[in-house]
Design a protein around this motif. Structure first.
Motif, PDB file in Angstrom:
ATOM      1  N   ALA A 205       0.832  -1.208   0.000  1.00 54.07           N
ATOM      2  CA  ALA A 205       0.000   0.000   0.000  1.00 54.07           C
ATOM      3  C   ALA A 205       0.862   1.251   0.000  1.00 54.07           C
ATOM      4  O   ALA A 205       1.931   1.285   0.618  1.00 54.07           O
ATOM      5  N   HIS A 206       0.360   2.271  -0.677  1.00 51.17           N
ATOM      6  CA  HIS A 206       0.950   3.608  -0.606  1.00 51.17           C
ATOM      7  C   HIS A 206      -0.096   4.548  -0.025  1.00 51.17           C
ATOM      8  O   HIS A 206      -1.221   4.631  -0.530  1.00 51.17           O
ATOM      9  N   ILE A 207       0.277   5.215   1.059  1.00 54.10           N
ATOM     10  CA  ILE A 207      -0.622   6.128   1.748  1.00 54.10           C
ATOM     11  C   ILE A 207       0.010   7.516   1.656  1.00 54.10           C
ATOM     12  O   ILE A 207       0.884   7.866   2.451  1.00 54.10           O
ATOM     13  N   PRO A 208      -0.378   8.306   0.649  1.00 53.49           N
ATOM     14  CA  PRO A 208       0.283   9.594   0.430  1.00 53.49           C
ATOM     15  C   PRO A 208      -0.074  10.615   1.501  1.00 53.49           C
ATOM     16  O   PRO A 208      -1.065  10.462   2.226  1.00 53.49           O
ATOM     17  N   ARG A 209       0.728  11.663   1.581  1.00 46.83           N
ATOM     18  CA  ARG A 209       0.428  12.740   2.531  1.00 46.83           C
ATOM     19  C   ARG A 209      -0.924  13.370   2.220  1.00 46.83           C
ATOM     20  O   ARG A 209      -1.672  13.738   3.121  1.00 46.83           O
ATOM     21  N   GLN A 210      -1.219  13.506   0.948  1.00 44.71           N
ATOM     22  CA  GLN A 210      -2.506  14.050   0.524  1.00 44.71           C
ATOM     23  C   GLN A 210      -3.058  13.163  -0.575  1.00 44.71           C
ATOM     24  O   GLN A 210      -2.313  12.593  -1.359  1.00 44.71           O
ATOM     25  N   GLY A 211      -4.367  13.036  -0.613  1.00 47.24           N
ATOM     26  CA  GLY A 211      -4.992  12.210  -1.628  1.00 47.24           C
ATOM     27  C   GLY A 211      -5.309  10.818  -1.103  1.00 47.24           C
ATOM     28  O   GLY A 211      -4.926  10.448   0.005  1.00 47.24           O
ATOM     29  N   PRO A 212      -6.023  10.041  -1.902  1.00 42.46           N
ATOM     30  CA  PRO A 212      -6.490   8.730  -1.453  1.00 42.46           C
ATOM     31  C   PRO A 212      -5.367   7.698  -1.376  1.00 42.46           C
ATOM     32  O   PRO A 212      -4.431   7.700  -2.179  1.00 42.46           O
ATOM     33  N   ALA A 213      -5.480   6.813  -0.397  1.00 46.21           N
ATOM     34  CA  ALA A 213      -4.552   5.699  -0.264  1.00 46.21           C
ATOM     35  C   ALA A 213      -4.979   4.577  -1.202  1.00 46.21           C
ATOM     36  O   ALA A 213      -6.165   4.369  -1.459  1.00 46.21           O
ATOM     37  N   SER A 214      -4.005   3.821  -1.718  1.00 47.14           N
ATOM     38  CA  SER A 214      -4.318   2.711  -2.609  1.00 47.14           C
ATOM     39  C   SER A 214      -3.326   1.580  -2.377  1.00 47.14           C
ATOM     40  O   SER A 214      -2.224   1.791  -1.864  1.00 47.14           O
ATOM     41  N   ALA A 215      -3.742   0.388  -2.759  1.00 41.55           N
ATOM     42  CA  ALA A 215      -2.894  -0.785  -2.543  1.00 41.55           C
ATOM     43  C   ALA A 215      -3.211  -1.840  -3.581  1.00 41.55           C
ATOM     44  O   ALA A 215      -4.231  -1.781  -4.275  1.00 41.55           O
ATOM     45  N   VAL A 216      -2.318  -2.819  -3.675  1.00 41.05           N
ATOM     46  CA  VAL A 216      -2.596  -4.041  -4.420  1.00 41.05           C
ATOM     47  C   VAL A 216      -2.479  -5.204  -3.448  1.00 41.05           C
ATOM     48  O   VAL A 216      -1.659  -5.199  -2.527  1.00 41.05           O
ATOM     49  N   ARG A 217      -3.347  -6.190  -3.653  1.00 43.92           N
ATOM     50  CA  ARG A 217      -3.323  -7.422  -2.861  1.00 43.92           C
ATOM     51  C   ARG A 217      -3.261  -8.588  -3.824  1.00 43.92           C
ATOM     52  O   ARG A 217      -4.019  -8.622  -4.804  1.00 43.92           O
ATOM     53  N   THR A 218      -2.365  -9.532  -3.574  1.00 45.49           N
ATOM     54  CA  THR A 218      -2.170 -10.584  -4.556  1.00 45.49           C
ATOM     55  C   THR A 218      -1.739 -11.892  -3.910  1.00 45.49           C
ATOM     56  O   THR A 218      -1.094 -11.891  -2.860  1.00 45.49           O
ATOM     57  N   ARG A 219      -2.105 -12.991  -4.561  1.00 48.50           N
ATOM     58  CA  ARG A 219      -1.598 -14.309  -4.235  1.00 48.50           C
ATOM     59  C   ARG A 219      -0.676 -14.825  -5.345  1.00 48.50           C
ATOM     60  O   ARG A 219      -0.328 -16.014  -5.355  1.00 48.50           O
ATOM     61  N   ASN A 220      -0.314 -13.953  -6.252  1.00 46.43           N
ATOM     62  CA  ASN A 220       0.649 -14.325  -7.277  1.00 46.43           C
ATOM     63  C   ASN A 220       1.980 -14.669  -6.607  1.00 46.43           C
ATOM     64  O   ASN A 220       2.545 -13.842  -5.891  1.00 46.43           O
ATOM     65  N   PRO A 221       2.504 -15.867  -6.803  1.00 47.87           N
ATOM     66  CA  PRO A 221       3.702 -16.284  -6.055  1.00 47.87           C
ATOM     67  C   PRO A 221       4.932 -15.449  -6.350  1.00 47.87           C
ATOM     68  O   PRO A 221       5.764 -15.232  -5.463  1.00 47.87           O
ATOM     69  N   VAL A 222       5.061 -14.963  -7.583  1.00 52.00           N
ATOM     70  CA  VAL A 222       6.235 -14.150  -7.918  1.00 52.00           C
ATOM     71  C   VAL A 222       6.148 -12.792  -7.227  1.00 52.00           C
ATOM     72  O   VAL A 222       7.129 -12.316  -6.632  1.00 52.00           O
ATOM     73  N   LEU A 223       4.983 -12.159  -7.260  1.00 52.76           N
ATOM     74  CA  LEU A 223       4.834 -10.854  -6.629  1.00 52.76           C
ATOM     75  C   LEU A 223       4.965 -10.962  -5.106  1.00 52.76           C
ATOM     76  O   LEU A 223       5.543 -10.081  -4.463  1.00 52.76           O
ATOM     77  N   ALA A 224       4.422 -12.043  -4.527  1.00 56.26           N
ATOM     78  CA  ALA A 224       4.577 -12.239  -3.085  1.00 56.26           C
ATOM     79  C   ALA A 224       6.042 -12.426  -2.722  1.00 56.26           C
ATOM     80  O   ALA A 224       6.522 -11.908  -1.704  1.00 56.26           O
ATOM     81  N   LEU A 225       6.794 -13.144  -3.567  1.00 57.14           N
ATOM     82  CA  LEU A 225       8.221 -13.339  -3.325  1.00 57.14           C
ATOM     83  C   LEU A 225       8.982 -12.025  -3.430  1.00 57.14           C
ATOM     84  O   LEU A 225       9.858 -11.726  -2.596  1.00 57.14           O
ATOM     85  N   VAL A 226       8.652 -11.211  -4.436  1.00 55.29           N
ATOM     86  CA  VAL A 226       9.321  -9.910  -4.601  1.00 55.29           C
ATOM     87  C   VAL A 226       9.078  -9.030  -3.376  1.00 55.29           C
ATOM     88  O   VAL A 226       9.997  -8.383  -2.861  1.00 55.29           O
ATOM     89  N   ALA A 227       7.831  -8.992  -2.897  1.00 55.35           N
ATOM     90  CA  ALA A 227       7.518  -8.178  -1.722  1.00 55.35           C
ATOM     91  C   ALA A 227       8.268  -8.668  -0.498  1.00 55.35           C
ATOM     92  O   ALA A 227       8.802  -7.866   0.283  1.00 55.35           O
TER      93      ALA A 227
END
Length: 273
Positions: A205-227
């Motif tokens: 997730a990215h929670i900026p100083r101003q503006g809406p917060a947004s995130a990605v959620r995934t069970r992709n094994p490669v992306l989970a490994l990178v994180a």
């Protein structure tokens, strides 16, 4: 506190006026209709219909006295017991039935999560579902919202490796405090929240100083490994800073123009100003 109680009662199916009537009766005891209207803060034209609906559900009872009719509510214990009975059965049923209806397995999906409340709720779900290990990087602004889930994960003997952008790490698991919080905050114009459970599911997730917060959620094994690798390297670097000493570490990276540019996210000429 009353408004918090009213909000939760509404979430469990009461209307606004019904919730206020119950709280008013609970606070002030038996009352007639006019007294309920005042204690509940609702129009007198609406109070009797609300009382009737609550009476039809057995939450309020009417008592005839020499001076007229008074109303009394059931005890909090009885109300909570009723709500538990009302909601536990359908939840238990859906818990069994819904997975059988699912026609797909979204293992490789990357889902978008919008808004800070939704990000925290999704993070808690991932933490609650962890079986063996959790990697997490979190700012102090968000850690209290995840504390209960982290504590219960620790009690399930889930290993926790955390990086905290704040003052004091939690007393559970293995935590380090990030030494360059302001630099990171300036570089990303806000803060992040990253959670990885069992190297199977991740939220970034990215929670900026101003503006809406947004995130990605995934069970992709490669992306989970990178994180997880990002969190792993951040923890290792912080441990190296502790062992080498912050003064020596600062001299090292500040003496290297390329490294200063990477860390501060500025061009060399901007860094030297």
């Amino acid at each position: 506190m009353d408004e918090g109680v009213v909000d939760r009662l509404r979430a469990l199916g009461m209307s606004l006026y019904e919730a206020r009537i119950y709280v008013g009766l609970l606070r002030h005891g038996p009352q007639n209709g006019n007294e309920v209207s005042k204690s509940a803060g609702i129009p007198s034209s609406k109070v009797y219909s609300g009382l009737e609906r609550l009476a039809s559900r057995g939450i309020v009872h009417s008592v005839r006295t020499g001076s007229g009719t008074q109303y009394i509510c059931i005890s909090p214990d009885e109300l909570i017991h009723r709500f538990r009975n009302e909601f536990d059965e359908p939840i238990a049923y859906l818990e069994k039935a819904l997975p059988e209806l699912a026609a797909f397995e979204p293992a490789d999906e990357v889902l978008t999560v919008s808004g800070l409340d939704a990000i925290r709720e999704n993070s808690r779900f991932i933490l609650d579902d962890a079986r063996t290990e959790i990697y997490i990087s979190v700012w102090a602004d968000d850690v209290d919202h995840l504390r209960e889930s982290l504590v219960t994960a620790h009690e399930r003997e889930v290993r926790i490796f955390g990086m905290l952008y704040g003052e004091e790490p939690l007393g559970i698991g293995s935590w380090l405090v990030h030494s360059y919080q302001k630099i990171v905050t300036d570089r990303i114009d806000g803060r992040m929240l990253t959670v990885v459970a069992d190297r199977e599911e991740a939220l970034i997730a990215h929670i900026p100083r101003q503006g809406p917060a947004s995130a990605v959620r995934t069970r992709n094994p490669v992306l989970a490994l990178v994180a997880q690798e990002y969190l792993h390297h951040d923890l290792v670097l912080q441990r190296a800073q502790l062992n080498i000493g912050y003064d020596e570490w600062d001299r090292w990276w500040q003496a290297d123009p390329d490294l200063r540019t990477i860390i501060l996210a500025r061009q060399p000429e901007e860094v030297s100003k």
